[in-house]
Design an enzyme around this catalytic site. Structure first.
Site, PDB file in Angstrom:
ATOM      1  CB  CYS A  50      17.805  14.368  44.848  1.00 38.36           C
ATOM      2  SG  CYS A  50      18.205  15.737  44.007  1.00 38.36           S
ATOM      3  CG  HIS A 108      20.352  18.640  45.770  1.00 36.33           C
ATOM      4  ND1 HIS A 108      19.449  17.733  46.370  1.00 36.33           N
ATOM      5  CD2 HIS A 108      20.877  19.066  47.037  1.00 36.33           C
ATOM      6  CE1 HIS A 108      19.649  17.659  47.574  1.00 36.33           C
ATOM      7  NE2 HIS A 108      20.539  18.634  47.966  1.00 36.33           N
TER       8      HIS A 108
HETATM    9  C1  NG6 Z   1      16.163  14.432  53.604  1.00 39.22           C
HETATM   10  C2  NG6 Z   1      14.915  15.323  53.873  1.00 39.22           C
HETATM   11  C3  NG6 Z   1      14.092  14.952  52.849  1.00 39.22           C
HETATM   12  C4  NG6 Z   1      14.511  15.229  51.571  1.00 39.22           C
HETATM   13  C5  NG6 Z   1      15.813  14.601  51.339  1.00 39.22           C
HETATM   14  C6  NG6 Z   1      16.309  15.097  49.961  1.00 39.22           C
HETATM   15  C7  NG6 Z   1      14.704  15.342  56.347  1.00 39.22           C
HETATM   16  C8  NG6 Z   1      14.534  14.429  57.752  1.00 39.22           C
HETATM   17  N1  NG6 Z   1      14.584  14.580  55.374  1.00 39.22           N
HETATM   18  O1  NG6 Z   1      17.172  14.482  54.568  1.00 39.22           O
HETATM   19  O2  NG6 Z   1      12.882  15.783  53.200  1.00 39.22           O
HETATM   20  O3  NG6 Z   1      14.878  16.843  51.648  1.00 39.22           O
HETATM   21  O4  NG6 Z   1      16.858  14.792  52.296  1.00 39.22           O
HETATM   22  O5  NG6 Z   1      15.583  14.723  48.899  1.00 39.22           O
HETATM   23  O6  NG6 Z   1      15.541  16.408  56.339  1.00 39.22           O
HETATM   24  S1  NG6 Z   1      16.294  14.376  47.476  1.00 39.22           S
HETATM   25  O7  NG6 Z   1      15.233  14.158  46.637  1.00 39.22           O
HETATM   26  O8  NG6 Z   1      16.878  15.723  47.496  1.00 39.22           O
HETATM   27  O9  NG6 Z   1      17.317  13.340  47.771  1.00 39.22           O
HETATM   28 CA    CA Z   2      14.557  13.590  44.514  1.00 40.06          CA
END
Ligand code: NG6
Ligand code: CA
Length: 525
Positions: free
Chosen positions: A91, A146
């Site tokens: 993300c 984010h």
């Molecule tokens: C990872 C999380 C996952 C998600 C991701 C971010 C753990 C084990 N997993 O670290 O659940 O939150 O980060 O996702 O904590 S994103 O779409 O925002 O990149």
């Molecule tokens: Ca994402």
């Protein structure tokens, strides 16, 4: 005499009234004003950005088990890109690249951020909202941010800055990081919404606050169980990443989040409909924790993950209806995409795997979120502009990176993003000439797409991330795939086509820096 004068006078009054009426008739009403302001050169611009939505998730992209009529309407009424990419398989880096037109690997901080991370966009950097603001647009963000907030050590009880409002957004209504990370509150223009000053918020990603329950110690308090990670503070009976104390009145209700963001997005449109506007509407679905509103529970037959995709499709439909009712649909360019590819089990037991049935979230692609394989970064990518874009399908190679420079071209701005190409004609369906090449990123590793080919340098690390059950693209040897005949990346042509491999290594190194293809390979020994 008197009477004649009176008749004359009333005749005179009627004439004046008629003249006035005709003048009023000539005054443009609000809608016409909007039409004038937004001539075909400068439409309103809306980017709707899903979180973790895979390439095969929408009906228009081949899904048969999930119904997404509203997104299909955009895809079938606009351009459906089959080679549209997020810059990264996670993300934060993708969002950074989207807004700045800069490859995320140029910024060492562009990694999945904790909720306490400082802002990673330089406040002097060019961004899509800043560029549009300079051209007279009002700019707003609703949804997931984010990209970090503050300069380190944020006090959540005071004004939180710098953040979106310091990188080009006039208005913001956001969640700081992700739905699974604290602080679990909405932040509007730098202030936590509904915060009670007598119940201040504290956030820590290292240590818990004394006496506060956690997912690991208090499983009896949970309505959703964690599978991996996600066992720190408990909010609304869901265990999260990070520890948080206080802020009770400000905590969001997960099941209402889609409605909350939709209402804010609709309010934004209603408030700014008379001026050109840019809205970045960043949905939280289908990222974990998947918490559909009760009216969507069971809607997909696929459990919460399918239900929140149906919910996301519904909010998009409602939002587009709002534009239509306001008479703005012909004046608004809508861009829909996702920040990275699909994942099923991303840390909670929520039946995503068990109830998947025949749905193929990545369509024919290999890998998923976190992966250097195609399913990490190739995502749904749709442009829609009623009456201006002729519906069609485009196989042109396009990246979210390209939106900054392309939109600048649309509004006659000379601003550009460092790695962003002007593909406005492609986005409007007037050309099929996309990019020639681009670097793809997944958790700080990079690969290279050129024409129909993809080259993945050797990388240390597991071939599969067992927790999420996704192939990451790591291998001891170079990988080379021809996507034209092998979209599922089954046949590694590196050994049989050394000429193409050498060419791609060379071109990759030109962008990434000499020897980039080998750094990790050497580490393997
Ligand atoms: C990872 C999380 C996952 C998600 C991701 C971010 C753990 C084990 N997993 O670290 O659940 O939150 O980060 O996702 O904590 S994103 O779409 O925002 O990149
Ligand atoms: Ca994402």
């Amino acid at each position: 005499m008197h009477r004649r004068f009176a008749i004359k006078r009333s005749y005179f009054t009627i004439c004046i009234a008629l003249v006035l009426l005709s003048l009023i008739g000539c005054q443009p009403n609000k809608e016409e004003k909007q039409n004038k302001v937004n001539s075909s050169r400068t439409p309103n611009i809306v980017i709707i950005y899903a979180d973790d939505l895979g390439y095969g998730e929408l009906g228009a992209y081949g899904a048969t088990e999930l119904k997404t009529p509203n997104l299909d309407k955009l895809a079938n009424g606009g351009i459906r890109f089959t080679n549209g990419y997020a810059s990264s398989a996670t993300c934060t880096p993708s969002r950074y690249a989207l807004l700045t037109g800069t490859y995320p690997w140029r910024n060492k901080s562009a990694k999945i951020l904790p909720g306490t991370a400082p802002l990673i966009i330089d406040t002097t950097q060019m961004t899509i909202p800043r560029m549009l603001k300079e051209k007279g647009y009002h700019t707003g963000i609703v949804g997931k941010w984010h990209l970090g907030l503050g300069s380190g050590d944020v006090n959540w009880n005071q004004t939180i800055a710098p953040g979106p409002n310091q990188v080009g957004f006039d208005q913001s209504y956001i969640m700081a990081a992700t739905q699974d990370r604290v602080p679990t509150v909405y932040i509007q223009n730098g202030s936590v919404v509904k915060l009670d000053p007598n119940d201040p918020i504290e956030v820590d990603y290292q240590n818990n606050f004394e006496g506060e329950p956690t997912g690991i110690e208090n499983p009896e308090m949970l309505k959703m169980k964690w599978h991996h990670g996600h066992n720190n503070s408990i909010v609304n009976a869901i265990p999260r990443i990070g520890f948080m104390k206080g802020g009770e009145s400000a905590k969001w209700i997960d099941e209402d989040m889609a409605d909350t963001f939709l209402t804010e997005a609709q309010k934004y449109v209603a408030t700014h409909k008379d001026e050109p506007f840019f809205l970045y509407y960043a949905l939280q679905q289908p990222h974990v924790p998947r918490t559909p509103h009760p009216r969507f529970v069971g809607a997909s037959g696929m459990g919460p993950r399918g239900d929140v995709i149906v919910e996301a499709d519904w909010v998009v439909g409602e939002f587009v209806n709002t534009l239509e009712k306001q008479g703005l649909l012909e004046n608004t360019l809508i861009i829909f995409s996702s920040d990275n590819g699909t994942v099923l089990n991303d840390g909670y037991y929520d039946d995503a795997v068990e109830k998947l049935g025949d749905h193929r979230p990545a369509g024919p692609l290999r890998g998923g979120k976190y992966s250097l394989f195609e399913a990490g970064t190739r995502v749904p990518f749709i442009t829609y502009w009623k009456g201006h874009i002729k519906p069609g399908v485009s196989n042109a190679l396009v990246s979210q990176l390209d939106l900054l420079t392309s939109l600048a071209n649309l509004v006659d701005s000379n601003k550009i993003g460092e790695d962003s190409e002007n593909l406005m004609d492609v986005f409007l369906g007037k050309s099929s000439e996309g990019r020639n090449q681009m670097v793809l990123e997944a958790t700080s590793r990079t690969a290279f797409r050129q024409g129909d080919w993809v080259m993945i340098p050797p990388y240390n690390g597991p071939a599969v991330n067992q927790s999420v059950a996704i192939e990451l693209g790591n291998a001891k040897e170079y990988q080379l795939y021809n996507l034209k005949n092998d979209i599922g990346q089954e046949t590694n042509l590196a050994a049989s086509n050394p000429k193409k491999l050498a060419e791609m290594k060379g071109d990759f190194n030109k962008i990434r820096g000499e020897g980039s293809d080998q750094t990790e390979a050497l580490e393997l020994k």
